[in-house]
Design a protein around this motif. Structure first.
Motif, mmCIF file in Angstrom:
data_model
loop_
_atom_site.group_PDB
_atom_site.id
_atom_site.type_symbol
_atom_site.label_atom_id
_atom_site.label_comp_id
_atom_site.label_asym_id
_atom_site.label_seq_id
_atom_site.Cartn_x
_atom_site.Cartn_y
_atom_site.Cartn_z
ATOM 1 N N THR A 75 0.830 -1.202 0.000
ATOM 2 C CA THR A 75 0.000 0.000 0.000
ATOM 3 C C THR A 75 0.864 1.251 0.000
ATOM 4 O O THR A 75 0.587 2.229 -0.710
ATOM 5 N N ALA A 76 1.934 1.232 0.795
ATOM 6 C CA ALA A 76 2.823 2.389 0.870
ATOM 7 C C ALA A 76 3.555 2.616 -0.449
ATOM 8 O O ALA A 76 3.748 3.766 -0.866
ATOM 9 N N VAL A 77 3.968 1.543 -1.107
ATOM 10 C CA VAL A 77 4.656 1.688 -2.394
ATOM 11 C C VAL A 77 3.746 2.368 -3.411
ATOM 12 O O VAL A 77 4.166 3.303 -4.112
ATOM 13 N N GLU A 78 2.501 1.933 -3.493
ATOM 14 C CA GLU A 78 1.583 2.541 -4.451
ATOM 15 C C GLU A 78 1.305 3.999 -4.096
ATOM 16 O O GLU A 78 1.265 4.873 -4.974
ATOM 17 N N ALA A 79 1.115 4.287 -2.808
ATOM 18 C CA ALA A 79 0.886 5.673 -2.391
ATOM 19 C C ALA A 79 2.092 6.543 -2.720
ATOM 20 O O ALA A 79 1.953 7.685 -3.192
ATOM 21 N N LEU A 80 3.297 6.024 -2.477
ATOM 22 C CA LEU A 80 4.505 6.800 -2.753
ATOM 23 C C LEU A 80 4.654 7.069 -4.241
ATOM 24 O O LEU A 80 5.044 8.178 -4.643
ATOM 25 N N ARG A 81 4.383 6.076 -5.073
ATOM 26 C CA ARG A 81 4.486 6.281 -6.515
ATOM 27 C C ARG A 81 3.589 7.421 -6.966
ATOM 28 O O ARG A 81 3.982 8.250 -7.794
ATOM 29 N N ARG A 82 2.390 7.472 -6.442
ATOM 30 C CA ARG A 82 1.455 8.535 -6.833
ATOM 31 C C ARG A 82 1.865 9.885 -6.263
ATOM 32 O O ARG A 82 1.877 10.901 -6.962
ATOM 33 N N MET A 83 2.212 9.906 -4.981
ATOM 34 C CA MET A 83 2.488 11.177 -4.318
ATOM 35 C C MET A 83 3.797 11.796 -4.773
ATOM 36 O O MET A 83 3.906 13.030 -4.876
ATOM 37 N N SER A 84 4.816 10.970 -5.029
ATOM 38 C CA SER A 84 6.127 11.525 -5.368
ATOM 39 C C SER A 84 6.190 12.086 -6.782
ATOM 40 O O SER A 84 7.180 12.748 -7.132
ATOM 41 N N ARG A 85 5.148 11.853 -7.593
ATOM 42 C CA ARG A 85 5.100 12.483 -8.913
ATOM 43 C C ARG A 85 4.892 13.989 -8.798
ATOM 44 O O ARG A 85 5.263 14.743 -9.687
ATOM 45 N N ARG A 86 4.242 14.409 -7.708
ATOM 46 C CA ARG A 86 3.925 15.828 -7.503
ATOM 47 C C ARG A 86 4.358 16.267 -6.115
ATOM 48 O O ARG A 86 3.517 16.577 -5.264
ATOM 49 N N PRO A 87 5.659 16.283 -5.837
ATOM 50 C CA PRO A 87 6.099 16.640 -4.484
ATOM 51 C C PRO A 87 5.709 18.049 -4.085
ATOM 52 O O PRO A 87 5.532 18.330 -2.900
ATOM 53 N N ASP A 88 5.554 18.939 -5.079
ATOM 54 C CA ASP A 88 5.146 20.307 -4.761
ATOM 55 C C ASP A 88 3.742 20.336 -4.177
ATOM 56 O O ASP A 88 3.427 21.180 -3.326
#
Length: 285
Positions: A75-88
């Motif tokens: 779950t964390a890997v998928e969340a990180l993939r999505r969130m880290s695309r838009r760190p701003d």
């Protein structure tokens, strides 16, 4: 993707063999996945890694180690993939994720109480995490030892706070999700009062429905027994009191207490992970 690459290597502790199964990325835009097997307590713990694509920062990647990884790592890997695309927008950048999974998922197995609880072998498990797990990860990926976060849920959340008290040098940030403080409330509080804490960042999350019952559970015939057990454990009250204690010991701005609406002890994990990823992105800065 190439076929899995099998390796056997020595970790930092003598006479211990680490077996790794890796899916290497030949394209620098693709993150790398690794699974390691490390012996502890007569069994083999699995260590799953998600390593960001591209070149690591000069000091290495920040990293979040997740206890009970079998229930939260993917779950964390998928969340990180999505969130880290838009760190701003999300406040979350690339990082290493480490899922530490138990050797036996059998709920009757008492290894979690042995490893995570102060009544058991928590000190041995802490040494295993520091000397073996983190060292093994560092042998495979460039992590920044100053920017490590520990994530734990339930008894793992209790152990995350225990690590803050007894190994404060190891993690810059702690995400304690629905921590089972009832396991040893006075011992934990006393240890944290005496601990040499620095500029740690803390996230304490608990669900609204960890003391109160949701409507469907309140209607069940066993609801009185559930209420009695929850009244004894005081999940919400003890998490709130722990946040107050830590805010007194640390910079209050570094301590986040969040009661998540309409979440219970199980559902809170998915809701808390994005908050923990933001915490880990800021850890050690």
């Amino acid at each position: 993707m190439p076929s899995a690459l099998l390796k056997t290597a020595r970790n930092s502790s003598p006479n211990r063999t680490m077996t790794a199964s890796a899916t290497p990325a030949t394209d620098p835009r693709i993150a790398e996945s690794l699974s390691l097997s490390l012996p502890h307590g007569g069994a083999a713990y699995r260590v799953d890694l998600h390593v960001p694509a591209g070149e690591a920062p000069v000091g290495g990647w920040p990293a979040m180690l997740m206890l009970d990884g079998e229930g939260c790592f993917a779950t964390a890997v998928e969340a990180l993939r999505r969130m880290s695309r838009r760190p701003d927008a999300t406040g979350t950048g690339p990082m290493i994720l480490i899922g530490l999974s138990s050797p036996d998922r059998d709920p009757q197995d008492r290894h979690r109480e042995r490893d995570f609880g102060a009544r058991g072998a928590a000190s041995d498990f802490a040494r295993f995490v520091e000397a073996d797990v983190i060292a093994a990860v560092a042998a495979h990926a460039r992590l920044d030892p100053r920017r490590l976060t520990l994530f734990g849920h339930s008894l793992g959340g209790y152990h995350a706070l225990w690590m803050l008290a007894h190994r404060p040098h190891l993690f810059a940030a702690i995400a304690a999700i629905s921590p089972s403080i009832w396991w040893d409330p006075e011992g934990l509080r006393d240890a944290l009062r005496k601990a040499s804490l620095g500029d740690h960042r803390i996230l304490l999350c608990v669900g609204e429905w960890e003391e109160e019952l949701p409507p469907w559970q309140a209607a069940r015939q066993d609801s009185d027994a559930v209420r009695s057990r929850r009244a004894e454990r005081q999940m919400v009250a003890r998490a709130r009191d722990m946040a107050t204690l830590l805010a007194d010991r640390l910079d209050p701005a570094n301590v986040q207490y969040r009661m998540l609406a309409e979440e219970d002890h199980a559902s809170i994990i998915s809701a808390a992970i994005p908050r923990a990823l933001r915490l880990a992105s800021a850890a050690g800065r």
